[in-house]
Scaffold this active site. Structure first.
Site, PDB file in Angstrom:
ATOM      1  N   ASP A 130       0.807  -1.225   0.000  1.00 34.34           N
ATOM      2  CA  ASP A 130       0.000   0.000   0.000  1.00 34.34           C
ATOM      3  C   ASP A 130       0.841   1.277   0.000  1.00 34.34           C
ATOM      4  OD1 ASP A 130      -2.575  -0.972  -0.227  1.00 34.34           O
ATOM      5  OD2 ASP A 130      -2.878  -1.190   1.935  1.00 34.34           O
TER       6      ASP A 130
ATOM      7  N   HIS B  63     -11.680   6.914   4.256  1.00 31.68           N
ATOM      8  CA  HIS B  63     -10.820   8.101   4.324  1.00 31.68           C
ATOM      9  C   HIS B  63     -11.616   9.272   3.768  1.00 31.68           C
ATOM     10  CE1 HIS B  63      -6.764   5.759   4.141  1.00 31.68           C
ATOM     11  NE2 HIS B  63      -6.918   6.263   5.337  1.00 31.68           N
TER      12      HIS B  63
ATOM     13  N   ASP C 269     -10.718  11.554   1.779  1.00 32.06           N
ATOM     14  CA  ASP C 269     -10.488  11.821   0.350  1.00 32.06           C
ATOM     15  C   ASP C 269     -11.220  10.836  -0.568  1.00 32.06           C
ATOM     16  OD1 ASP C 269      -8.947   9.541   0.518  1.00 32.06           O
ATOM     17  OD2 ASP C 269      -7.064  10.477  -0.103  1.00 32.06           O
TER      18      ASP C 269
ATOM     19  N   CYS D  28      -5.430   9.160  -3.852  1.00 34.08           N
ATOM     20  CA  CYS D  28      -4.683   8.333  -2.896  1.00 34.08           C
ATOM     21  C   CYS D  28      -3.250   8.082  -3.361  1.00 34.08           C
ATOM     22  CB  CYS D  28      -5.356   6.981  -2.721  1.00 34.08           C
ATOM     23  SG  CYS D  28      -7.052   7.064  -2.202  1.00 34.08           S
TER      24      CYS D  28
ATOM     25  N   SER E 150     -39.377  46.546  11.781  1.00 25.78           N
ATOM     26  CA  SER E 150     -38.367  47.514  12.162  1.00 25.78           C
ATOM     27  C   SER E 150     -37.056  46.762  12.249  1.00 25.78           C
ATOM     28  CB  SER E 150     -38.698  48.136  13.507  1.00 25.78           C
ATOM     29  OG  SER E 150     -37.561  48.834  13.955  1.00 25.78           O
ATOM     30  N   MET E 151     -36.277  46.833  11.176  1.00 24.53           N
ATOM     31  CA  MET E 151     -35.104  45.964  11.104  1.00 24.53           C
ATOM     32  C   MET E 151     -34.075  46.278  12.194  1.00 24.53           C
ATOM     33  SD  MET E 151     -32.673  44.943   7.976  1.00 24.53           S
ATOM     34  CE  MET E 151     -31.875  46.490   7.714  1.00 24.53           C
ATOM     35  N   LEU E 152     -33.661  47.535  12.289  1.00 30.45           N
ATOM     36  CA  LEU E 152     -32.557  47.824  13.201  1.00 30.45           C
ATOM     37  C   LEU E 152     -32.944  47.651  14.664  1.00 30.45           C
ATOM     38  CD1 LEU E 152     -30.717  50.755  11.461  1.00 30.45           C
ATOM     39  CD2 LEU E 152     -30.159  48.333  11.513  1.00 30.45           C
ATOM     40  N   HIS E 153     -34.119  48.161  15.030  1.00 27.90           N
ATOM     41  CA  HIS E 153     -34.529  48.008  16.429  1.00 27.90           C
ATOM     42  C   HIS E 153     -34.724  46.539  16.770  1.00 27.90           C
ATOM     43  CE1 HIS E 153     -35.501  52.294  15.793  1.00 27.90           C
ATOM     44  NE2 HIS E 153     -35.052  52.376  17.023  1.00 27.90           N
TER      45      HIS E 153
ATOM     46  N   ASP F 114     -42.232  40.948   8.672  1.00 27.55           N
ATOM     47  CA  ASP F 114     -41.764  41.978   7.740  1.00 27.55           C
ATOM     48  C   ASP F 114     -42.168  41.550   6.331  1.00 27.55           C
ATOM     49  OD1 ASP F 114     -39.316  44.296   8.219  1.00 27.55           O
ATOM     50  OD2 ASP F 114     -39.912  43.839   6.166  1.00 27.55           O
TER      51      ASP F 114
ATOM     52  N   ASP G 166     -47.456  41.643   5.092  1.00 27.04           N
ATOM     53  CA  ASP G 166     -47.683  43.055   5.358  1.00 27.04           C
ATOM     54  C   ASP G 166     -48.056  43.201   6.831  1.00 27.04           C
ATOM     55  OD1 ASP G 166     -48.570  45.834   4.221  1.00 27.04           O
ATOM     56  OD2 ASP G 166     -50.161  45.142   5.564  1.00 27.04           O
TER      57      ASP G 166
HETATM   58  N1  ARG Z   1      -5.434  -0.124   0.996  1.00 17.68           N
HETATM   59  C1  ARG Z   1      -5.214   1.191   1.482  1.00 17.68           C
HETATM   60  C2  ARG Z   1      -5.797   1.335   2.899  1.00 17.68           C
HETATM   61  O1  ARG Z   1      -6.822   0.743   3.143  1.00 17.68           O
HETATM   62  C3  ARG Z   1      -5.804   2.182   0.555  1.00 17.68           C
HETATM   63  C4  ARG Z   1      -5.506   3.597   0.934  1.00 17.68           C
HETATM   64  C5  ARG Z   1      -6.196   4.591   0.090  1.00 17.68           C
HETATM   65  N2  ARG Z   1      -5.751   5.867   0.353  1.00 17.68           N
HETATM   66  C6  ARG Z   1      -6.491   6.984   0.472  1.00 17.68           C
HETATM   67  N3  ARG Z   1      -5.911   8.114   0.628  1.00 17.68           N
HETATM   68  N4  ARG Z   1      -7.788   6.925   0.521  1.00 17.68           N
HETATM   69  O2  ARG Z   1      -5.239   1.982   3.730  1.00 17.68           O
END
Ligand code: ARG
Length: 690
Positions: A64, A167, A169, A263, A632-635, A653, A676
């Site tokens: 990995d 993850h 990402d 990744c 009366s917005m400000l008050h 309002d 109104d």
């Molecule tokens: N097999 C890896 C894990 O499970 C994959 C990682 C993928 N990386 C990512 N940034 N999402 O850790």
């Protein structure tokens, strides 16, 4: 232009050798190594046109290691080194550490007590010092507090709840144009709310499950180019319309290990962060606390129940010093360290655990106070108050904040061991002012985990259609408050008179529904002008057209009241015979008129010293259960700021923007009606049978 530098690792030893995420299930030994090589080379070539790529040497038995995103997180001269949750990947830590050292980074290592999987769970918002972090599957919450201090960035923790998107990402990506692309179902509702709080609707790009599953969000964005594994045409079109160009780089072999384009890369420079650090304004929302338990933890099912509750609320925990009762007549002992993404959830969880028999320990964070450097000036870093019930933990005690309001500061009185809310201008030099949020507990309204309930709550502004039904409810509420001996205040603008609705407000006052009237100079002027000349700002309200010489009427009215000495005197002298102000004087309604720069006259009763006016307003609304805010917005905003939670605010309002602004107190007790104000008062008084 200098190219941005990234880190990659050739796939010489890549494969699926173990299963540590759902994508890897059943894939052991099934990676087509030749195809993986081709896909990686192709991605490398494409990225190399835009970026300066540093490669680290592939290592045997580290399949990995190709996923360099998980090696760390860099900003400036620093790198936060990853500590993997899964043992299978912990061997990679040393390689990443050596690489970063060779590259002359200052390597920050938080140690193995808490996992952190680098850019996989930490992504910067473009052009902002804001870091989105993922937690709940791979990275822990604890380290994220230190990230804020070490990198001097705001940290927003997002909780991942779908094991496929383990993850951040894999299901979330900030783009250079400020957009955020994400798969909403991968997050809990608190996290969705955090995203929505920071990213305007136009900049949120929601992806379908299908796109999420082909790792469309796992993308690398440089300038206007987006590199990703695959993407539906709809999503491609949406992104193209926003000025992005999509480059599809299939990485199917890497998907077998649960990784996509992003990744396979790690940014060695975060080019897009341009703003200067503002350390003072950074305060981490993440809170931790330790509770202890002594009693029946196992046989009562208590432990499982407590831990479940903690997880459900999105907190993480660490159980220590656990001595289980091995006999029926023994007690179990345990310590539980909680880590929460925000103080509200820590507070709610603590309460629930205390109900279940847990106790607070000494290591609870105590509040911190600094003296005010000068009269009317708060020390740097002061905490500003909200309208919600607030407690502060000082000298091992919880103190309640009494006089709550928005935008105040909290002052500690050591002699009385009490805390009060002051506004900055009222501070005396040396007053001890609360700094930051340590030891602070704010009970903001519980957020529901139920999306439907949430959208209902947030749509408290209704339009004409629903107004009638709402006014009926308000009328009932008014009756209820008055029968129970409660108080009701009205904040009203001159429109009440211009729309011809003054007589409805007058009737409400005469029927003793109103206890306090807050307004400016104009409402009283036009009400009195109408009594004396039958015009409002020179307009005949019956005919709706200006009368000759009418423009002078309001000045003549003011002048007569000035001669009488005050509105009250003018009523007693018989000059004013009816109308709103007459009703106020006769019925002992406490009226406060706050002046402004555009006031004509003013009336002798109008308070032109704004600081005094603010104080009188805040004094007048004490113990009111309901405040009707009429055009009366400000008050109204001023009143909203000084009102603690628990008071019903009704904002009326014709302009939806004003209503939204008034209702936007993040609270459930503000109700908005776009209509109104004349119609509103007419309907309300008929509902009140007056
Ligand atoms: N097999 C890896 C894990 O499970 C994959 C990682 C993928 N990386 C990512 N940034 N999402 O850790």
């Amino acid at each position: 232009m200098k190219k941005q530098r990234i880190l990659m690792c050739p796939p010489d030893y890549f494969g699926v050798d173990y299963e540590i995420n759902p994508w890897m299930k059943g894939q052991i030994g099934l990676v087509n190594k030749g195809l993986a090589r081709q896909q990686w080379d192709r991605l490398y070539e494409q990225l190399a046109e835009q970026l300066d790529i540093h490669c680290l040497a592939p290592q045997e038995n580290m399949p990995d290691l190709v996923f360099t995103a998980n090696g760390g997180l860099s900003l400036g001269t620093k790198v936060l080194l990853s500590r993997f949750r899964m043992q299978e990947r912990q061997v990679e830590e040393k390689i990443f550490q050596e690489t970063f050292c060779q590259l002359n980074y200052e390597v920050i290592d938080y140690g193995s007590a808490c996992s952190f999987e680098g850019e996989g769970d930490a992504l910067f918002q473009a052009n902002e010092r804001l870091l989105w972090t993922g937690y709940g599957v791979r990275s822990g919450l604890e380290v994220q507090k230190s990230i804020l201090q070490d990198l001097e960035v705001d940290v927003v923790p997002l909780r991942l709840i779908d094991p496929r998107f383990y993850h951040l990402d894999t299901c979330f990506a900030p783009l250079e144009g400020g957009e955020v692309i994400y798969f909403p179902n991968a997050f809990d509702s608190y996290s969705i709310n955090e995203i929505e709080r920071r990213i305007p609707p136009k900049k949120r790009i929601l992806v379908s499950e299908e796109d999420a599953c082909q790792f469309s969000c796992n993308l690398f964005n440089v300038n206007r180019l987006i590199f990703t594994n695959a993407m539906s045409l709809t999503l491609q079109k949406d992104l193209e319309a926003r000025g992005y160009q999509i480059k599809l780089c299939p990485v199917s072999e890497f998907m077998k290990a649960g990784g996509g384009v992003k990744c396979l890369t790690m940014k060695l420079e975060q080019e897009s962060i341009v703003r200067a650090p503002q350390k003072e304004s950074l305060s981490s929302p993440i809170r931790s606390e330790t509770l202890k338990f002594s009693g029946h933890l196992l046989d009562s099912g208590q432990l499982a129940d407590s831990l479940n509750f903690i997880e459900l609320n999105g907190l993480s925990f660490n159980l220590s010093n656990f001595t289980p009762a091995l006999r029926q007549d023994q007690k179990s002992h345990a310590e539980l360290k909680l880590c929460s993404p925000d103080s509200t959830r820590l507070e709610n969880t603590r309460k629930a655990l205390i109900d279940r028999g847990w106790e607070c320990t000494e290591d609870r964070e105590e509040a911190m106070f600094f003296p005010a450097p000068k009269d009317g000036v708060a020390p740097e870093g002061f905490y500003t108050t909200s309208i919600y019930p607030t407690q502060v933990y000082i000298n091992s005690k919880n103190l309640h904040l009494q006089n709550r309001r928005m935008d105040g500061v909290i002052v500690f009185n050591p002699a009385q061991q009490s805390i009060t809310c002051k506004i900055i201008r009222d501070l005396d030099q040396g007053d001890l002012v609360l700094i930051g949020e340590k030891g602070l507990q704010v009970e903001s309204p519980q957020q529901s985990d139920d999306a439907e309930a949430f959208s209902f709550m947030s749509s408290s502004v209704s339009s004409e259609r629903r107004a009638e039904g709402q006014i009926k409810e308000i009328a009932q509420e008014i009756r209820k408050i008055k029968t129970a001996g409660g108080k009701i205040a009205v904040v009203a603008g001159p429109v009440v008179v211009h729309t011809g609705a003054a007589n409805y407000l007058e009737k409400m006052i005469r029927a003793d529904f109103i206890d306090v009237l807050l307004s400016g100079n104009a409402l009283a002027v036009h009400d009195i002008e109408y009594q004396l000349f039958e015009t409002s700002l020179g307009v005949d309200l019956q005919r709706g057209s200006p009368v000759a010489g009418g423009h002078q009427h309001h000045l003549r009215a003011i002048n007569r009241v000035r001669l009488a000495g005050s509105i009250e005197a003018a009523v007693h002298q018989g000059l004013i015979k009816a109308g709103i102000m007459h009703a106020c004087v006769q019925h002992g309604v406490n009226y406060v008129l706050a002046g402004s720069i555009r006031d004509d006259g003013p009336l002798p009763d109008t308070i032109m010293d704004l600081l005094v006016a603010q104080e009188r307003y805040s004094e007048a609304i004490k113990d009111c259960q309901m405040i009707l805010m009429l055009s009366s917005m400000l008050h109204s905003i001023g009143v909203g700021n000084m009102t603690p939670s628990g008071v019903q605010l009704i904002c009326v309002d014709i302009n939806p923007a004003v209503v939204s602004k008034l209702c936007d107190r993040g609270s459930l007790e503000a109700r908005g009606i776009v209509t109104d104000v004349g119609l509103f008062l007419q309907f309300l008084s008929s509902e009140l049978n007056i």
